[in-house]
Design an enzyme around this catalytic site. Structure first.
Site, PDB file in Angstrom:
ATOM      1  N   ASP A 117       0.841  -1.187   0.000  1.00  0.00           N
ATOM      2  CA  ASP A 117       0.000   0.000   0.000  1.00  0.00           C
ATOM      3  C   ASP A 117       0.881   1.245   0.000  1.00  0.00           C
ATOM      4  O   ASP A 117       1.907   1.294   0.703  1.00  0.00           O
ATOM      5  CB  ASP A 117      -0.913   0.014   1.223  1.00  0.00           C
ATOM      6  CG  ASP A 117      -2.066   0.989   1.056  1.00  0.00           C
ATOM      7  OD1 ASP A 117      -2.711   0.957  -0.001  1.00  0.00           O
ATOM      8  OD2 ASP A 117      -2.319   1.771   1.982  1.00  0.00           O
ATOM      9  N   HIS A 124      -3.533  14.384   0.789  1.00  0.00           N
ATOM     10  CA  HIS A 124      -3.652  13.553   1.994  1.00  0.00           C
ATOM     11  C   HIS A 124      -2.405  13.675   2.860  1.00  0.00           C
ATOM     12  O   HIS A 124      -2.500  13.859   4.085  1.00  0.00           O
ATOM     13  CB  HIS A 124      -3.878  12.098   1.578  1.00  0.00           C
ATOM     14  CG  HIS A 124      -3.869  11.129   2.726  1.00  0.00           C
ATOM     15  ND1 HIS A 124      -4.838  11.129   3.703  1.00  0.00           N
ATOM     16  CD2 HIS A 124      -2.998  10.130   3.054  1.00  0.00           C
ATOM     17  CE1 HIS A 124      -4.580  10.166   4.581  1.00  0.00           C
ATOM     18  NE2 HIS A 124      -3.469   9.549   4.209  1.00  0.00           N
ATOM     19  N   GLU A 191      -9.986   4.325   4.441  1.00  0.00           N
ATOM     20  CA  GLU A 191      -9.111   4.998   3.482  1.00  0.00           C
ATOM     21  C   GLU A 191      -9.613   4.633   2.095  1.00  0.00           C
ATOM     22  O   GLU A 191      -9.552   3.472   1.688  1.00  0.00           O
ATOM     23  CB  GLU A 191      -7.643   4.602   3.672  1.00  0.00           C
ATOM     24  CG  GLU A 191      -7.043   5.179   4.947  1.00  0.00           C
ATOM     25  CD  GLU A 191      -5.531   5.087   5.003  1.00  0.00           C
ATOM     26  OE1 GLU A 191      -4.945   4.448   4.111  1.00  0.00           O
ATOM     27  OE2 GLU A 191      -4.939   5.658   5.940  1.00  0.00           O
ATOM     28  N   GLU A 193      -9.320   4.182  -1.566  1.00  0.00           N
ATOM     29  CA  GLU A 193      -8.161   3.969  -2.421  1.00  0.00           C
ATOM     30  C   GLU A 193      -8.559   3.258  -3.713  1.00  0.00           C
ATOM     31  O   GLU A 193      -9.683   2.792  -3.872  1.00  0.00           O
ATOM     32  CB  GLU A 193      -7.099   3.125  -1.696  1.00  0.00           C
ATOM     33  CG  GLU A 193      -6.621   3.724  -0.381  1.00  0.00           C
ATOM     34  CD  GLU A 193      -5.397   3.012   0.160  1.00  0.00           C
ATOM     35  OE1 GLU A 193      -4.699   2.321  -0.626  1.00  0.00           O
ATOM     36  OE2 GLU A 193      -5.130   3.150   1.368  1.00  0.00           O
ATOM     37  N   ASP A 225      -8.791   0.614   2.670  1.00  0.00           N
ATOM     38  CA  ASP A 225      -7.726   0.218   3.586  1.00  0.00           C
ATOM     39  C   ASP A 225      -8.141   0.631   5.002  1.00  0.00           C
ATOM     40  O   ASP A 225      -7.713   1.658   5.525  1.00  0.00           O
ATOM     41  CB  ASP A 225      -6.416   0.906   3.163  1.00  0.00           C
ATOM     42  CG  ASP A 225      -5.246   0.509   4.037  1.00  0.00           C
ATOM     43  OD1 ASP A 225      -5.246  -0.618   4.552  1.00  0.00           O
ATOM     44  OD2 ASP A 225      -4.320   1.324   4.202  1.00  0.00           O
ATOM     45  N   ARG A 229      -6.741   3.899  13.898  1.00  0.00           N
ATOM     46  CA  ARG A 229      -5.791   4.996  14.087  1.00  0.00           C
ATOM     47  C   ARG A 229      -5.132   4.983  15.461  1.00  0.00           C
ATOM     48  O   ARG A 229      -3.965   5.391  15.600  1.00  0.00           O
ATOM     49  CB  ARG A 229      -6.504   6.335  13.879  1.00  0.00           C
ATOM     50  CG  ARG A 229      -7.112   6.527  12.504  1.00  0.00           C
ATOM     51  CD  ARG A 229      -6.070   6.495  11.420  1.00  0.00           C
ATOM     52  NE  ARG A 229      -6.662   6.814  10.102  1.00  0.00           N
ATOM     53  CZ  ARG A 229      -6.020   6.708   8.958  1.00  0.00           C
ATOM     54  NH1 ARG A 229      -4.764   6.290   8.943  1.00  0.00           N
ATOM     55  NH2 ARG A 229      -6.610   7.007   7.820  1.00  0.00           N
ATOM     56  N   GLN A 232      -2.576   2.174  15.407  1.00  0.00           N
ATOM     57  CA  GLN A 232      -1.512   2.597  14.489  1.00  0.00           C
ATOM     58  C   GLN A 232      -0.592   3.627  15.140  1.00  0.00           C
ATOM     59  O   GLN A 232       0.632   3.559  15.005  1.00  0.00           O
ATOM     60  CB  GLN A 232      -2.138   3.171  13.222  1.00  0.00           C
ATOM     61  CG  GLN A 232      -1.145   3.643  12.179  1.00  0.00           C
ATOM     62  CD  GLN A 232      -1.840   4.284  10.971  1.00  0.00           C
ATOM     63  OE1 GLN A 232      -3.057   4.378  10.921  1.00  0.00           O
ATOM     64  NE2 GLN A 232      -1.046   4.722  10.008  1.00  0.00           N
ATOM     65  N   LYS A 245      -3.458  -1.863  10.558  1.00  0.00           N
ATOM     66  CA  LYS A 245      -3.890  -1.977   9.166  1.00  0.00           C
ATOM     67  C   LYS A 245      -4.223  -3.409   8.752  1.00  0.00           C
ATOM     68  O   LYS A 245      -5.003  -3.622   7.814  1.00  0.00           O
ATOM     69  CB  LYS A 245      -2.782  -1.468   8.235  1.00  0.00           C
ATOM     70  CG  LYS A 245      -2.446  -0.001   8.380  1.00  0.00           C
ATOM     71  CD  LYS A 245      -3.388   0.860   7.593  1.00  0.00           C
ATOM     72  CE  LYS A 245      -2.863   2.275   7.467  1.00  0.00           C
ATOM     73  NZ  LYS A 245      -3.723   3.115   6.612  1.00  0.00           N
ATOM     74  N   THR A 249      -8.640  -5.548   4.605  1.00  0.00           N
ATOM     75  CA  THR A 249      -8.590  -4.644   3.459  1.00  0.00           C
ATOM     76  C   THR A 249      -9.661  -5.105   2.495  1.00  0.00           C
ATOM     77  O   THR A 249      -9.646  -6.254   2.060  1.00  0.00           O
ATOM     78  CB  THR A 249      -7.215  -4.681   2.758  1.00  0.00           C
ATOM     79  OG1 THR A 249      -6.190  -4.349   3.698  1.00  0.00           O
ATOM     80  CG2 THR A 249      -7.176  -3.716   1.591  1.00  0.00           C
ATOM     81  N   GLU A 352      -9.024  12.915   8.138  1.00  0.00           N
ATOM     82  CA  GLU A 352      -8.988  14.245   7.529  1.00  0.00           C
ATOM     83  C   GLU A 352     -10.346  14.936   7.603  1.00  0.00           C
ATOM     84  O   GLU A 352     -10.427  16.132   7.879  1.00  0.00           O
ATOM     85  CB  GLU A 352      -8.577  14.139   6.067  1.00  0.00           C
ATOM     86  CG  GLU A 352      -7.198  13.557   5.828  1.00  0.00           C
ATOM     87  CD  GLU A 352      -7.024  13.170   4.383  1.00  0.00           C
ATOM     88  OE1 GLU A 352      -6.609  14.034   3.579  1.00  0.00           O
ATOM     89  OE2 GLU A 352      -7.324  12.013   4.036  1.00  0.00           O
TER      90      GLU A 352
END
Length: 404
Positions: A117, A124, A191, A193, A225, A229, A232, A245, A249, A352
């Site tokens: 990834d 971003h 996420e 993607e 993904d 948080r 992480q 993560k 997925t 975000e």
């Protein structure tokens, strides 16, 4: 409506024809299918009935044999399937081999080999820098404009759209906590993607140059993904993402061949730093794709990220991840990284969109900073196609269920 009678302008018309793997109604056997409108063609059965030399590639429970066959076979098969669904002489033979999309079971379309990834959106990356390094002179890390940053993920937890996502548990430690605690993630994120699917392998020790991208990559799909948080944040210093993560997925059940997206090719954003020769795409064909994405939570659209803004292209990512001599395998999957545009509504993650939880989203069913149990997240997208028609990408949906 009969399968051949696709409404004009349908994003899954004969100009698209994405590939998947399905089980017909009442059967557990898997086979390759091609989507046309709201129907699925049994591609293997059609190939056998029409005497195609590629029947052995299509009458399989996975796309991997087709992926490995290479670009000439990909073009020949696509050309043949287009004829099967458009030429009236084939209608009597092919029509009984369609199944309503609503009645089939869709599966993970290919066996995933390795999963990588990336982190290719400047918008971003700058947002993340501003959130976590607000006092830094530059929101980008010093290497960001020189190479596509990425990490190796866990291929065994790549799941098909529609699979429930169990809230992950792990260690987390808030800045104010005296010690780490263990428990379910409380900052579960998405996420948005795009994933690229490798067909033709490469030998170890031989990098894949920019110009060989389309000789190795079969197609693309949407990818979510999922990211814990809080897990992480505690684990990723000094190394990269790991348990935050690797729990899941999600990818689409449909792989759109690159040949269906020729009209959507665009130049990437202007480069602001000189690139090393293996990444310099100034003399290559346009490497970006104009994909218009949408992110919804419980049916409410919260973001519309534009893939055309991605700084690093899929060809550059492929070149970079093999430049050290790493080999490709059939079924390798690599993600673009979170897709975010310059506007607030174009941000492809809740990190975000809520500015790390400080600015909650207002949804019809309440406020959100991060995902709650029961939330259903859906990614969808389309791209410009030939003659103004849209090319639809298969959606990716996942529902959050409580931690075990």
């Amino acid at each position: 409506m009969p399968p051949f009678d696709v409404p004009e302008g349908d994003p899954f018309g004969p100009h698209n024809l994405p590939y998947g793997v399905f089980s017909p109604p009442g059967s557990s056997e898997r086979t390759v299918g091609v989507r046309l409108g709201d129907h699925v063609l049994d591609a293997g059965a059609a190939a056998h009935a029409l005497g195609s030399p590629y029947a052995s590639l299509l009458a399989r429970p996975t796309l991997n044999p087709l992926l490995a066959a290479g670009r000439t076979a990909w073009s020949d098969v696509r050309r043949a399937i287009t004829a099967w669904v458009t030429v009236p002489a084939h209608r009597e033979t092919v029509e009984p081999l369609f199944h309503p999309l609503s009645e089939v079971t869709l599966h993970l379309p290919f066996e995933v080999a390795d999963y990588v990834d990336f982190y290719a959106s400047e918008n971003h990356a700058r947002n993340v820098g501003r959130i976590f390094r607000p006092d830094a002179p530059d929101s980008l890390t010093p290497n960001w404009k020189h190479l596509p940053i990425g990490y190796h993920g866990r291929s065994g937890t790549v799941v098909v759209s529609g699979t429930d996502v169990v809230r992950p548990a792990g260690q987390r430690k808030a800045p104010s906590d005296p010690a780490p605690v263990f428990g379910p993630s409380v900052r579960l994120d998405i996420e948005a993607e795009v994933g690229f699917v490798v067909g033709v392998p490469s030998p170890m020790g031989r990098p894949v140059p920019l110009g060989a991208f389309r000789d190795h990559v079969f197609g693309l799909c949407l990818l979510n993904d999922w990211s814990a948080r809080d897990i992480q944040a505690w684990e990723y210093v000094p190394l990269g993402p790991f348990l935050g993560k690797s729990f899941a997925t999600s990818v689409s059940a449909w792989i759109t061949p690159l040949d269906a997206l020729d009209a959507a090719r665009v130049a990437p954003p202007e480069r602001t730093h000189e690139l090393l020769p293996y990444l310099d795409d100034s003399d290559e064909e346009p490497g970006g794709y104009d994909l218009r994405m949408s992110v919804s939570i419980n049916g409410h659209v919260v973001a519309e990220p534009p893939f055309s803004t991605m700084y690093w292209t899929a060809a550059q990512q492929l070149a970079h991840m093999t430049v050290n001599g790493a080999s490709l395998r059939t079924g390798d999957l690599y993600g673009s990284g979170t897709v975010s545009g310059p506007a607030e509504r174009e941000r492809g993650s809740l990190l975000e969109l809520t500015w790390n939880g400080r600015e909650p989203l207002e949804l019809p069913d309440g406020k959100r900073t991060f995902l709650e149990d029961g939330d259903v997240v859906t990614l969808s997208a389309w791209a410009p196609g030939p003659d103004g028609v849209r090319v639809g990408l298969g959606e990716v949906t996942g529902r959050i269920v409580p931690a075990s």
